[in-house]
Design a protein around this motif. Structure first.
Motif, PDB file in Angstrom:
ATOM      1  N   ARG A  39      47.520 134.916  79.130  1.00  0.00           N
ATOM      2  CA  ARG A  39      45.824 135.649  79.112  1.00  0.00           C
ATOM      3  C   ARG A  39      45.441 136.203  80.213  1.00  0.00           C
ATOM      4  O   ARG A  39      45.973 135.702  81.529  1.00  0.00           O
ATOM      5  N   ASP A  40      44.346 136.990  79.911  1.00  0.00           N
ATOM      6  CA  ASP A  40      43.679 136.963  81.309  1.00  0.00           C
ATOM      7  C   ASP A  40      42.484 137.268  81.526  1.00  0.00           C
ATOM      8  O   ASP A  40      41.580 136.975  82.147  1.00  0.00           O
ATOM      9  N   ASP A  41      42.219 135.945  80.850  1.00  0.00           N
ATOM     10  CA  ASP A  41      40.486 135.273  81.579  1.00  0.00           C
ATOM     11  C   ASP A  41      41.125 134.201  82.448  1.00  0.00           C
ATOM     12  O   ASP A  41      40.009 133.674  82.407  1.00  0.00           O
ATOM     13  N   LEU A  42      42.203 133.795  82.953  1.00  0.00           N
ATOM     14  CA  LEU A  42      42.165 132.652  83.276  1.00  0.00           C
ATOM     15  C   LEU A  42      42.112 132.589  84.836  1.00  0.00           C
ATOM     16  O   LEU A  42      42.349 133.634  85.439  1.00  0.00           O
ATOM     17  N   ARG A  43      41.857 131.867  85.402  1.00  0.00           N
ATOM     18  CA  ARG A  43      41.455 131.597  87.023  1.00  0.00           C
ATOM     19  C   ARG A  43      41.872 130.239  87.251  1.00  0.00           C
ATOM     20  O   ARG A  43      41.859 129.533  86.704  1.00  0.00           O
ATOM     21  N   LEU A  44      42.131 130.545  88.718  1.00  0.00           N
ATOM     22  CA  LEU A  44      42.729 128.961  89.901  1.00  0.00           C
ATOM     23  C   LEU A  44      41.329 128.882  90.213  1.00  0.00           C
ATOM     24  O   LEU A  44      40.341 128.983  90.876  1.00  0.00           O
TER      25      LEU A  44
END
Length: 124
Positions: A39-44
């Motif tokens: 997924r390209d919408d995840l952030r830590l």
């Protein structure tokens, strides 16, 4: 350019406000884990929550949400997000990743923690 240098080159307001630094090893691991999710919408997201025997505990997880007051720091290929309530507890903290026989996983070196419990799971 190292992850630390990239973080220092990020938006000055975000870098100052978030105050969390990832070592190069941690940044590589976070990026790999996000890519593994596909997924390209995840952030830590790094948060401090009540709990543990010392009163506060860290939470690190992937999140796609935007919360009011979030502070964001960009790294090469991903972002680190800290909610506004956790920012004061995390200023100057360094997140590292170890993959050795004697240690494995993410660790947080936090100059704001005045002590921790015996198991190392929480701090005050």
């Amino acid at each position: 350019m190292s992850a630390t240098q990239q973080a220092e080159g990020a938006n000055t307001e975000s870098t100052t406000a978030i105050g969390v630094t990832l070592t190069d090893e941690a940044a590589v691991k976070v990026k790999a884990l996000i890519e593994q999710e596909g997924r390209d919408d995840l952030r830590l997201r790094v948060a401090v929550q009540p709990g543990g025997c010392s009163g506060l505990r860290y939470q690190l997880f992937f999140d796609e949400r935007d919360l009011d007051g979030d502070k964001i720091q960009s790294y090469d290929g991903f972002e680190v997000v800290v909610d506004r309530m956790s920012v004061p507890y995390l200023g100057g903290a360094t997140i590292d990743f170890a993959d050795r026989i004697d240690a494995q996983g993410f660790t947080i070196d936090n100059p704001n923690a005045s002590g921790s419990c015996a198991c190392g799971d929480s701090f005050h």
